[in-house]
Enzyme design. Structure first.
Site, PDB file in Angstrom:
ATOM      1  N   SER A  87      38.374  33.185  43.217  1.00 22.17           N
ATOM      2  CA  SER A  87      38.111  34.576  43.611  1.00 22.17           C
ATOM      3  C   SER A  87      37.130  35.217  42.637  1.00 22.17           C
ATOM      4  CB  SER A  87      39.414  35.382  43.636  1.00 22.17           C
ATOM      5  OG  SER A  87      39.864  35.638  42.311  1.00 22.17           O
ATOM      6  N   SER A  89      37.665  38.020  40.849  1.00 23.67           N
ATOM      7  CA  SER A  89      38.333  39.017  40.006  1.00 23.67           C
ATOM      8  C   SER A  89      37.849  39.011  38.558  1.00 23.67           C
ATOM      9  CB  SER A  89      39.849  38.818  40.046  1.00 23.67           C
ATOM     10  OG  SER A  89      40.210  37.625  39.387  1.00 23.67           O
ATOM     11  N   LYS A 144      42.899  35.900  33.713  1.00 21.21           N
ATOM     12  CA  LYS A 144      42.511  37.268  33.381  1.00 21.21           C
ATOM     13  C   LYS A 144      42.153  37.320  31.902  1.00 21.21           C
ATOM     14  CE  LYS A 144      43.815  38.624  37.527  1.00 21.21           C
ATOM     15  NZ  LYS A 144      42.817  38.935  38.573  1.00 21.21           N
ATOM     16  N   SER A 238      40.506  43.469  41.150  1.00 23.38           N
ATOM     17  CA  SER A 238      41.370  42.561  40.409  1.00 23.38           C
ATOM     18  C   SER A 238      42.820  43.003  40.532  1.00 23.38           C
ATOM     19  CB  SER A 238      40.961  42.513  38.935  1.00 23.38           C
ATOM     20  OG  SER A 238      41.874  41.730  38.193  1.00 23.38           O
TER      21      SER A 238
END
Length: 280
Positions: A87, A89, A144, A238
């Protein structure tokens, strides 16, 4: 125990290892006796020779694959593990289709499949890009950036897109040029680019959408002991700690440090300029 690739690899290693041991104890002596008879020119029937040299296919396959499974298990469990970014994010730091390597050593040695830490080596630092098991579904790996450490007071101003740590704003530098996305991330074209000065040693790029105001309640988070607050670099695209909370230490997999491949069909396949890139 999660029935993920690590668990399957452990099972394959154990099963193939048992087959290897069984071959050493049962079939290897038979083969040795057959060789000794041949050296001594002792007559034996064709049936005896076939029986002496017979090894079941499953045993032969197990003993052959055991070293492969064992080496891969060691490398993947204690040194590095590959992941693919699915993705956007973490744009612009990581793009859709990036294949990354994750250092499994930095945050301690854990038993494969059980994820129990046996040797404590280090802790995540502010600014580290980490891969972890999603707290709401540990079978799913997330990636992250760590912004909040245990004991920190964290706040995110969704109007100004500013992060606060212990009541101090984290400074940002706005890039005058808007972001131009490529391939599967082309829908991020036009986002505002900023450089966030997260610590004395970490400056990293983020994307924000100034016109997009999420209706999130004003909230501050006090980070518990052995937990971490994480955000995606693509701040308005996100799903991170602002929505589901902190990451427990036992959910950590490792620190992402290297992009070894990028494959994006929407961008024509391999993005050669991303190969061999270190992750900041």
């Amino acid at each position: 125990m999660n029935w993920d690739l690590a668990t399957i690899l452990v099972i394959l290693t154990i099963v193939s290892g048992l087959l290897w041991v069984y071959d050493k104890m049962v079939f290897a002596p038979r083969r040795q006796r057959a060789l000794e008879r041949a050296d001594l020119s002792i007559p034996s029937s064709e049936a005896e020779r076939l029986e002496a040299n017979y090894t079941p296919v499953i045993v032969d396959l197990g003993r052959s694959l055991f070293p492969v499974f064992f080496i891969v298990l060691l490398l993947r469990s204690f040194l590095v593990e590959p992941f693919r970014i699915p993705s956007g994010s973490m744009m612009p730091t990581l793009l859709i289709g990036d294949f990354i390597l994750v250092n499994k050593f930095n945050y301690g040695i854990r038993l494969p499949a059980l994820n129990t830490k046996v040797i404590d080596i280090g802790k995540p630092k502010r600014g580290d890009v980490v891969v972890f098991r999603y707290p709401e579904d540990p079978s799913i790996p997330f990636i992250k950036r760590v912004v909040g450490l245990p004991g920190d007071l964290v706040e995110y101003n969704n109007m100004r897109k500013i992060l606060y740590i212990n009541n101090e704003p984290i400074t940002q530098t706005v890039n005058e040029q808007r972001y131009v996305g490529i391939g599967a991330g082309s829908d991020m074209t036009g986002r505002e680019q900023r450089v966030e000065h997260l610590s004395d040693v970490v400056d990293h790029a983020i994307l924000v959408h100034p016109e997009r105001i999420r209706h999130l309640p004003v909230k501050k988070w006090v980070i518990p002991e052995n937990e971490y607050f994480v955000l995606g670099d693509n701040r308005d695209n996100s799903k991170d700690s602002r929505f589901w909370g902190t990451v427990p230490e036992e959910n950590l997999i490792g620190r992402a440090f290297f992009i070894w491949m990028n494959w994006d069909w929407a961008n024509g396949g391999i993005s050669w300029q991303r190969l061999g890139t270190y992750i900041n």
